[in-house]
Design an enzyme around this catalytic site. Structure first.
Site, mmCIF file in Angstrom:
data_model
loop_
_atom_site.group_PDB
_atom_site.id
_atom_site.type_symbol
_atom_site.label_atom_id
_atom_site.label_comp_id
_atom_site.label_asym_id
_atom_site.label_seq_id
_atom_site.Cartn_x
_atom_site.Cartn_y
_atom_site.Cartn_z
ATOM 1 C CE LYS A 51 -8.439 3.380 -10.526
ATOM 2 N NZ LYS A 51 -8.457 4.395 -12.181
ATOM 3 C CG ASP A 81 -4.305 -0.518 -5.657
ATOM 4 O OD1 ASP A 81 -5.669 -0.952 -6.132
ATOM 5 O OD2 ASP A 81 -3.756 0.298 -6.223
ATOM 6 C CD1 TRP A 114 -1.869 3.751 -10.613
ATOM 7 C CD2 TRP A 114 -1.671 5.196 -8.542
ATOM 8 N NE1 TRP A 114 -2.734 5.167 -11.062
ATOM 9 C CE2 TRP A 114 -2.858 5.967 -9.902
ATOM 10 C CE3 TRP A 114 -2.364 5.961 -7.381
ATOM 11 C CZ2 TRP A 114 -3.145 6.867 -9.307
ATOM 12 C CZ3 TRP A 114 -3.140 7.130 -7.111
ATOM 13 C CH2 TRP A 114 -3.359 7.780 -8.010
#
Length: 367
Positions: free
Chosen positions: A202, A178, A102
């Site tokens: 999430k 993030d 990511w």
């Protein structure tokens, strides 16, 4: 109806209590005679829902008054573009700590939009199984900010420190993070960051929403040519309602915040529960020659636990039998293979107990 244990990395498990409340309010929200998803986002009823969600989030994370909380769309992936668009208007270069897939995607987007991005440190040389130390981070002389991914969802690598963001000339630049996989899983010192963003699917709520927390002094550093929907300033001034927001996802996020406050007792208690869950699973892996986890112990994620079998030929059987036992979505990401158990807030401790018991039984029978 049977509820199985869901270990999916995202969209992930939601608290049963939240789903039950949403079910009760689905057709008739608090006597209004309509569903939340049918409400105008400009109505007084929905504005109250949105304002309460923000207030609860601010309380949970002790968000300082000089930070704006934005509920927007496009997921964390859109923020790969939104962050540089919002922070590079005064020049300089985006800097990154690369610790997995990511983070690498965020780097690629900054390079695509602005032609360059500086990798201040990377774990690529070791296959992203051990993170660089804070002392390894070397910002460029023109660094405008440092972007980090403290928890890599796919690889299961987590930072064990909060990176410094100071250039060689002594200038401290904003730290951008993030936090999609870890937000609300424990206490967070928001004041240490310039920008925090997190995809909802999430620990916040269902997919379709992304949370951004941005410090006030960073609202006016945007690139002039930036799309208006990406603008933190515009979103803040419009109460996150430049256009029609993801109203139902926002509402459900608010229910999750309320659950965390009232049912769990806040993020401090949640952190204790999450530590127990991860501790049980890692202990089971480490006690076995049949299972293994590739990540350096200091960098093991509490949220995403990858593991492999000593005999990879048994992985298909493991996954099929686990699903039959009500243990869902344990297959690892397609880029790394193996298994992965995501232990987000809504995954109960009983789910980990059931997984550990299944792993022991499978090893006894097939090891």
């Amino acid at each position: 109806m049977t509820r199985h244990y869901n270990f999916c990395a995202g969209p992930a498990a939601l608290p049963t209590a939240v789903l039950e409340r949403a079910q009760r309010e689905m057709l008739d929200y608090q006597g209004r005679g309509l569903s939340v998803m049918e409400m105008s986002h400009r109505s007084s009823e929905y504005v109250a829902i949105a304002e309460q969600a923000e207030a609860d989030l601010r309380e949970l994370l002790a968000v300082p008054d000089n930070y704006r909380v934005l509920f927007t769309q496009g997921g964390a992936t859109q923020q790969f573009a939104a962050v540089p668009y919002n922070l590079l208007g005064h020049g300089g270069q985006a800097n990154f700590l690369e610790t997995g897939i990511w983070g690498k995607k965020a780097i690629k987007e900054a390079q695509h939009l602005f032609g360059r991005a500086h990798i201040a440190a990377s774990s690529a040389s070791n296959g992203h199984v051990e993170a660089p130390r804070d002392s390894d981070i070397a910002l460029s002389d023109d660094a405008a900010y440092l972007h980090v991914t403290p928890n890599e969802t796919i690889g299961g690598l987590a930072l064990d420190y909060l990176p410094s963001a100071r250039r060689a000339d002594g200038v401290e630049v904003p730290l951008v993070a993030d936090l999609s996989s870890t937000i609300l899983s424990g206490p967070l010192d928001v004041s240490r960051y310039g920008v925090i963003y997190a995809g909802a699917q999430k620990n916040i709520g269902p997919a379709g929403l992304v949370l951004v927390i941005v410090r006030d002094d960073l609202l006016d550093r945007a690139v002039d040519s930036m799309p208006s929907l990406f603008s933190y300033r515009a979103l803040a001034e419009a109460g996150s309602m430049i256009n029609t927001p993801a109203t139902y996802s926002w509402y459900l996020a608010g229910l999750v915040f309320d659950w965390l406050k009232r049912d769990i007792g806040g993020v401090d208690v949640m952190a204790e529960i999450n530590a127990r869950k991860a501790g049980k699973l890692y202990a089971a892996i480490d006690a076995s020659d049949f299972y293994s986890n590739p990540i350096a112990k200091r960098n093991r994620s509490q949220m995403n636990v990858p593991f492999v079998l000593a005999d990879s030929a048994l992985e298909g059987d493991f996954l099929r039998e686990a699903e039959a036992a009500g243990l869902l979505n344990l297959k690892g990401h397609r880029s790394v293979g193996g298994m992965r158990a995501s232990l987000y807030n809504a995954v109960p401790e009983a789910a980990v107990d059931a997984l550990v018991a299944f792993m022991s039984d499978f090893e006894t029978r097939r090891g």
